[in-house]
Design a protein around this motif. Structure first.
Motif, PDB file in Angstrom:
ATOM      1  N   TYR B  90       6.274  61.254  52.943  1.00 45.30           N
ATOM      2  CA  TYR B  90       6.833  60.255  52.027  1.00 45.30           C
ATOM      3  C   TYR B  90       8.325  60.064  52.216  1.00 45.30           C
ATOM      4  O   TYR B  90       9.043  59.701  51.289  1.00 45.30           O
ATOM      5  CB  TYR B  90       6.458  60.584  50.579  1.00 45.30           C
ATOM      6  N   GLY B  91       8.806  60.332  53.449  1.00 46.29           N
ATOM      7  CA  GLY B  91      10.167  59.935  53.768  1.00 46.29           C
ATOM      8  C   GLY B  91      11.228  61.001  53.625  1.00 46.29           C
ATOM      9  O   GLY B  91      12.371  60.764  53.985  1.00 46.29           O
ATOM     10  N   THR B 370      11.216  58.259  59.768  1.00 43.91           N
ATOM     11  CA  THR B 370      12.198  59.192  59.206  1.00 43.91           C
ATOM     12  C   THR B 370      12.844  59.990  60.327  1.00 43.91           C
ATOM     13  O   THR B 370      14.072  60.167  60.370  1.00 43.91           O
ATOM     14  CB  THR B 370      11.509  60.156  58.213  1.00 43.91           C
ATOM     15  N   ARG B 373      15.291  57.849  62.367  1.00 44.19           N
ATOM     16  CA  ARG B 373      16.557  57.674  61.651  1.00 44.19           C
ATOM     17  C   ARG B 373      17.379  58.954  61.682  1.00 44.19           C
ATOM     18  O   ARG B 373      18.604  58.917  61.825  1.00 44.19           O
ATOM     19  CB  ARG B 373      16.294  57.290  60.191  1.00 44.19           C
ATOM     20  N   TYR B 374      16.677  60.062  61.495  1.00 48.55           N
ATOM     21  CA  TYR B 374      17.364  61.360  61.534  1.00 48.55           C
ATOM     22  C   TYR B 374      18.066  61.542  62.880  1.00 48.55           C
ATOM     23  O   TYR B 374      19.170  62.068  62.961  1.00 48.55           O
ATOM     24  CB  TYR B 374      16.332  62.463  61.317  1.00 48.55           C
ATOM     25  N   GLY B 376      19.343  59.342  64.603  1.00 47.14           N
ATOM     26  CA  GLY B 376      20.380  58.347  64.788  1.00 47.14           C
ATOM     27  C   GLY B 376      19.879  57.035  65.347  1.00 47.14           C
ATOM     28  O   GLY B 376      20.666  56.147  65.661  1.00 47.14           O
ATOM     29  N   ASP B 381      15.307  48.115  57.854  1.00 44.51           N
ATOM     30  CA  ASP B 381      14.529  48.273  56.618  1.00 44.51           C
ATOM     31  C   ASP B 381      13.210  47.516  56.671  1.00 44.51           C
ATOM     32  O   ASP B 381      12.190  47.986  56.185  1.00 44.51           O
ATOM     33  CB  ASP B 381      15.345  47.742  55.427  1.00 44.51           C
ATOM     34  N   LEU B 384      10.347  49.423  58.046  1.00 42.24           N
ATOM     35  CA  LEU B 384       9.941  50.680  57.425  1.00 42.24           C
ATOM     36  C   LEU B 384       8.627  50.502  56.700  1.00 42.24           C
ATOM     37  O   LEU B 384       8.420  49.531  55.968  1.00 42.24           O
ATOM     38  CB  LEU B 384      10.995  51.150  56.426  1.00 42.24           C
ATOM     39  N   TYR B 386       7.617  52.440  54.332  1.00 47.23           N
ATOM     40  CA  TYR B 386       8.048  52.523  52.951  1.00 47.23           C
ATOM     41  C   TYR B 386       9.399  51.862  52.838  1.00 47.23           C
ATOM     42  O   TYR B 386      10.298  52.182  53.595  1.00 47.23           O
ATOM     43  CB  TYR B 386       8.157  53.977  52.493  1.00 47.23           C
ATOM     44  N   LYS B 387       9.528  50.965  51.917  1.00 46.54           N
ATOM     45  CA  LYS B 387      10.826  50.335  51.703  1.00 46.54           C
ATOM     46  C   LYS B 387      11.818  51.401  51.272  1.00 46.54           C
ATOM     47  O   LYS B 387      11.443  52.366  50.606  1.00 46.54           O
ATOM     48  CB  LYS B 387      10.715  49.250  50.626  1.00 46.54           C
ATOM     49  N   PRO B 388      13.092  51.229  51.654  1.00 52.36           N
ATOM     50  CA  PRO B 388      14.070  52.233  51.238  1.00 52.36           C
ATOM     51  C   PRO B 388      13.994  52.446  49.729  1.00 52.36           C
ATOM     52  O   PRO B 388      13.871  51.497  48.956  1.00 52.36           O
ATOM     53  CB  PRO B 388      15.403  51.604  51.629  1.00 52.36           C
ATOM     54  N   VAL B 389      14.049  53.694  49.344  1.00 51.00           N
ATOM     55  CA  VAL B 389      13.848  54.040  47.947  1.00 51.00           C
ATOM     56  C   VAL B 389      15.092  53.714  47.142  1.00 51.00           C
ATOM     57  O   VAL B 389      16.158  54.235  47.401  1.00 51.00           O
ATOM     58  CB  VAL B 389      13.545  55.541  47.813  1.00 51.00           C
ATOM     59  N   ASP B 390      14.941  52.844  46.195  1.00 48.45           N
ATOM     60  CA  ASP B 390      16.032  52.597  45.267  1.00 48.45           C
ATOM     61  C   ASP B 390      15.680  53.321  43.983  1.00 48.45           C
ATOM     62  O   ASP B 390      15.095  52.775  43.058  1.00 48.45           O
ATOM     63  CB  ASP B 390      16.188  51.097  45.039  1.00 48.45           C
TER      64      ASP B 390
END
Lengths: 499, 499
Positions: B90-91, B370, B373-374, B376, B381, B384, B386-390
Motif C-alpha cells: 500500500y505504498g 514505490t 520512486r525510492y 530516484g 502521479d 501511480l 494508488y493516487k498520492p495520499v493526501d
C-alpha cells in the motif's frame, strides 16, 4: 544497514501535507542527508474520525447538549400518570411513573378491538404519524386504514416503555423522592416490569378488560409473551415477531460489549452526565456494534462486498471500507438521539428476559416481598428470594472462568416449557427470520414447539399456535426484517388477527 | 401521588452500604419524613468493573507499564535481520526489518522437508516449546515427534509476522530513519507484505528453494495462500485452516468495531502511548468483541446458558451473566499482553486480504512504483496505481450512505477465481468449520470450488484440491477449533502432508 534516503517522488508521495514545495530529487536527497531533524520513513497516519469526535465534544460544550429525546412533550404524545408505586422484578421500585403513548383508530363501544403494540429497544411510541405529531412513525406503512394493522378495525395503542427516554419514566426522569435525576439510581427493570406499567394504562385509563391482541417485534416480541403470561385472561391473541422466550448467550455477549463500551466512555461518568457532555462516543460505538446484529452478512455482501469507499486512496484505520462507512453512519445517526442510560437499562432488561417458570416465579415472589417491606411488613432476609443486595462487595468477575451452568440444557428447556404453558391455550403467532443472527430462527422454532407441546398436554391439537419462518430468499435483512420486509411480515399478521 | 416512604426493611434491603444502624420501621419512616436531605427511591448502582479499570490505570502510572511483549528478546527467540528495505503493497516501506522465528525438527540435507507455519493475528512464533523457551506454545500438542506436525520428519519454522510485537519489526519498533518509535508512522501493511518478509528468512537465511508446505490457521490460512501465490514454484503443498480467500463484510464489521473501540480510548493517543499509560481499557474491550467471533453460540449455550454468575444478587450493569464474566476474563488476559498498535495494523491487514487477481496485480504494481520512486526514478502521479495520499483530506465517511459496491458479486467471484488460478496446480488442503462465524464454512467451500474450477481449466481433474469441513458435531468451538479440536484438524493435515 544502507541508510538510503528518500527520493523526492517518494517523499512527495507520502508527505504532501508537510512538504509544500517540490524540489528536484537531488536537492531533496542532499537536504535530507544534511538535515539535523531526519524525516521518518513514512508519514504519520491521519485520524479524521477521531478529530470529528473531538469536534463534536467541543461543539456540545460550547452550544450545550440538546438531546432529541428531551424534546418529547405532551405536545407530541399522550401521557398516562400512575401515582401508585410499581414494584419491580429485581427488588427496586418507582414511587410513581408515567407512560408516554399514542393511539390510532377508534376504540369500539365494547372495548374489544384494542391491540397493544410493543416496541423494540430504541423505539418511541411514535409507530405512526398522529395529529399531534405528523412525522412518520417507525411502522408508518404497516399501520393505517386498510393496512396490515388496520385502523378501520382496530384501536392500536403503542407506548414508550418505562426505562425509555421518549416520555416514559426512565433514568433521565426526576426521582420524586429527592427531586434529583435518577441516573444510575434508577432501579434495574425487567421486560415484565415494562408490561405491568403498560397494563395500568390499558386497565386504568382505557378500561379495557381484554385486548384483542398484544404484538411486538424484537423486544416487543418479548413483551407480548410477558404480557400474556402476566395477564393471561386479558389477552386474546399474541403476535411475537423476531422475538424469543429467553435471551441466549450470543445476544447477551453482543449487548454486554455495547454496554461496556458505553460505560467506559469517560463522559458517561457512572451515569451522571445530564446537563454536561454526554458520552456520545460510547453511544456511537455501542450503536455500531448493535448494527452488526441488526442486519446480516448476506445483505452486506450484496450491498457493499469488500470494497473500499475510495480504492484510489491509501487504506486507513478510520472508516475505509464501504461496510465501515455504513456502520459509522449508523452510529452517527444515533449518538445523540437516545439517552445512554436508557440504553443500558433496557439492554440489560433484554438480557434478563426469561419466560421460564422458575424465573417468573422468582420475580413474582421478589416483587411481593419488596411490596411487603415497603408497607412496613417484616420480611426476614432468609426468606427473601433475592438476598439483600450488598452493592459494595459485588463479586469480582470470576478470574479463573471455571464456573459453568448449573441447570442442564434439558432441564432449562423443561423449565421454559412450563413457563410458556400459561400461553399454550391462547392464539399465538410466532414469526422468525432465517437471516436473523440476534434472535435466530431456531429460537422462534423452539418457542412454537414448546407452545404446541403445552397445548397438546392441555388436550388441544396445537393448531392455535402458528409459526411462520421467512427464508433467506424472503428476506436477507436479518433482525431488522420487521422494519423492511413489511409484506412478508404483514400478510401472516393481518390474517392471524382477523381469523 | 401518595408520598409513601420506605420501611426500614426496604431501606436496608437497598442501602446496606450507607445505613449503618437498623432502626425500627416507624422510627425510620419518621426520620425520612423529617429529613432535610431526602433519600433517593433506590440506591446508586455500583460499578466494580469500572473501578477495577481505574485501579489498573493507577497501578500502571505508579509502577510503569511493563508490557509482556517488550520482554521478547534473543534469549527467547531467533532473529533474522534484513538490511535491505521492503516495499509494501500500500505504498509504504520499511528501510530494514527483523523477523523473530523459532524452529522444531531438523532441516534435511537437501533442504526439502521444511514447513512454514503461519500464525493468526495475535500469535507469536512460539508455537511449541524450545530449548531457549520451555514455556508451552500455542500449538504445543500439535507439533512434535510423532505428532500431527511430525518433527521426526519435518523442519517446522514459525515466525512472528512483521507488524507484530513479539520480536518482529512492528509499530513498537524504532524507525531507523529518525530513531523514534514508529507508532502510527508505521506504514499500512498487508498479509502479502508479511509473507514477503518471511520469504527472506526462508531463502536468505535457510537457503530453502522449495518448502514442503506452507500452512496456517485463521490469518495463517490467508498467509499460506499469499505465499503460494507470490512464490508459486517454491511451495509444494498448501494447508489453509479456517482461512479465506478474501475477507467478508461481517468480519470487517466486527474488526472495525474492535479498532474503533481501541482508537477512542483516550490513552491510545493516536498511537503514541509508548512509555506512558497504554490504552488497556480499549484493548480489553476490543478483545471482548473479538472473543465473540472466536467461539460460537452453541458452545456458550452448552457451557453457560443464560445463567447469571450469582443469581442470588441483584442484576448489575457490570459483568453479571456467566457469558459476561467469560468475556471479561478474555479481555483481562489480553489487555497488556499485546501491542495495541500491532493489533490495529494486523487487524487492518486481515480486512485488506484479497486473493483476487485485480487486487494482487494492483499491489504488485504499487510496490514496483514505490521502489522506483525510492530509487530516484520519476513516476508521474498519473501513472501511480494508488493516487498520492493526501492524508489531510481523507474523505469524510459518506453521510448519506448511498454508495454501494461497483463490481457485481459475479464479477468479484470471477476476479477471485482468476487470482486463485496460480494455486490451482498445487496440492491444497482446505479445512473449514461449520460453527465458525468469523471465517464461515462457506468461505472455505468457495475457495475449494474456485481452486477446483481452476485446476480443471488447466486440464486437471481437481483431485489435487482437498476440502474437509468439520460439522457442528465434530466441533462447536467456532473459529478457535484449530486450537481446541486437534484430532479433527490433525488427522487430515498429517495425512495430506505425507501423501
Amino acid at each position: 544497514m544502507s541508510q538510503r534516503l528518500f527520493s523526492v517522488g517518494f517523499a512527495r508521495h507520502f508527505s504532501r501535507c508537510v512538504v509544500a514545495s517540490k524540489p528536484r530529487a537531488s536537492a531533496a536527497r542532499a537536504a535530507a542527508m544534511s538535515t539535523p531533524n531526519p524525516r521518518p520513513s513514512n508519514p504519520q497516519l491521519s485520524f479524521p474520525c477521531l478529530e470529528k469526535l473531538e469536534q463534536r465534544s467541543q461543539s456540545l460544550v460550547e452550544n450545550g447538549p440538546e438531546p432529541a429525546y428531551a424534546k418529547i412533550t405532551e405536545d407530541k404524545v399522550d401521557i398516562f400518570r400512575s401515582t401508585d408505586p410499581i414494584f419491580l422484578d429485581y427488588g427496586g421500585y418507582l414511587p410513581q411513573f408515567q407512560v408516554a403513548y399514542e393511539t390510532w383508530g377508534t376504540l369500539n363501544s365494547n372495548r374489544s378491538n384494542a391491540i397493544l403494540l410493543q416496541t423494540g429497544l430504541s423505539a418511541s411510541s411514535h409507530a405512526h404519524s398522529t395529529a399531534k405529531n405528523p412525522a412518520k412513525g417507525w411502522w408508518e406503512n404497516f399501520i393505517g386504514p386498510g393496512k396490515y394493522l388496520d385502523t378501520d378495525k382496530y384501536f392500536v395503542i403503542c407506548t414508550n416503555v418505562i426505562g425509555g427516554c421518549f416520555g416514559s419514566t426512565g433514568p433521565s426522569s426526576t426521582d420524586p423522592s429527592d427531586g434529583q435525576v435518577y441516573a444510575t439510581r434508577f432501579p434495574i427493570i425487567s421486560v415484565n416490569d415494562m408490561v405491568r406499567a403498560q397494563h395500568r394504562l390499558v386497565k386504568q385509563h382505557f378500561k379495557i378488560d381484554r385486548l384483542h391482541a398484544v404484538m411486538g417485534s424484537s423486544m416487543g416480541g418479548m413483551q407480548c409473551l410477558a404480557y400474556a403470561h402476566e395477564f393471561t385472561d386479558e389477552v386474546a391473541k399474541v403476535v411475537s415477531i423476531s422475538g424469543c422466550a429467553r435471551s441466549h448467550p450470543y445476544s447477551i455477549a453482543m449487548r454486554h460489549c455495547q454496554r461496556q463500551v458505553l460505560m467506559t466512555d469517560p463522559n458517561w461518568n457512572k451515569g451522571f452526565y445530564y446537563g454536561s457532555l454526554p458520552p456520545h462516543t460510547g453511544m456511537k460505538l455501542a450503536r455500531e456494534i448493535a448494527t452488526i446484529t441488526y442486519r446480516s452478512g448476506p445483505e452486506w455482501e450484496s450491498r457493499f462486498g469488500v470494497e473500499r469507499a475510495d480504492p484510489s486512496k491509501q487504506p486507513a484505520l478510520c472508516p475505509d471500507f464501504l461496510i465501515e462507512t455504513y456502520l459509522d453512519h449508523a452510529g452517527e445517526k444515533w449518538c445523540l438521539e437516545y439517552d445512554p442510560n436508557s440504553f443500558l437499562y433496557i439492554s440489560k432488561a433484554m438480557d434478563l428476559f426469561d419466560m421460564s417458570l422458575s424465573a417468573r416465579t422468582k420475580a413474582a415472589r421478589s416483587r411481593q416481598q419488596t411490596e411487603a417491606r415497603y408497607n412496613g411488613e417484616y420480611v426476614p432476609d432468609s426468606e427473601l428470594e433475592y438476598k439483600p443486595v450488598d452493592q459494595c462487595s459485588f463479586d469480582e468477575p470470576m478470574r479463573e472462568n471455571k464456573r459453568t451452568r448449573r441447570m442442564t440444557p434439558e432441564e432449562a428447556a423443561e423449565d421454559l416449557k412450563r413457563g410458556l404453558a400459561k400461553l399454550a391455550a391462547k392464539e399465538v403467532l410466532v414469526i422468525g427470520v432465517e437471516s436473523d443472527i440476534l434472535f435466530p430462527a431456531w429460537q422462534q422454532r423452539e418457542m412454537a414447539d414448546l407452545l404446541r407441546q403445552g397445548a397438546r398436554e392441555r388436550g388441544g391439537d396445537g393448531s392455535n399456535i402458528r409459526h411462520v419462518e421467512l427464508s433467506k430468499e424472503d428476506s436477507f435483512y436479518g433482525h431488522d426484517t420487521f422494519l423492511l420486509a413489511l409484506d412478508h411480515i404483514g400478510g401472516p399478521v393481518s390474517d392471524f388477527l382477523e381469523n
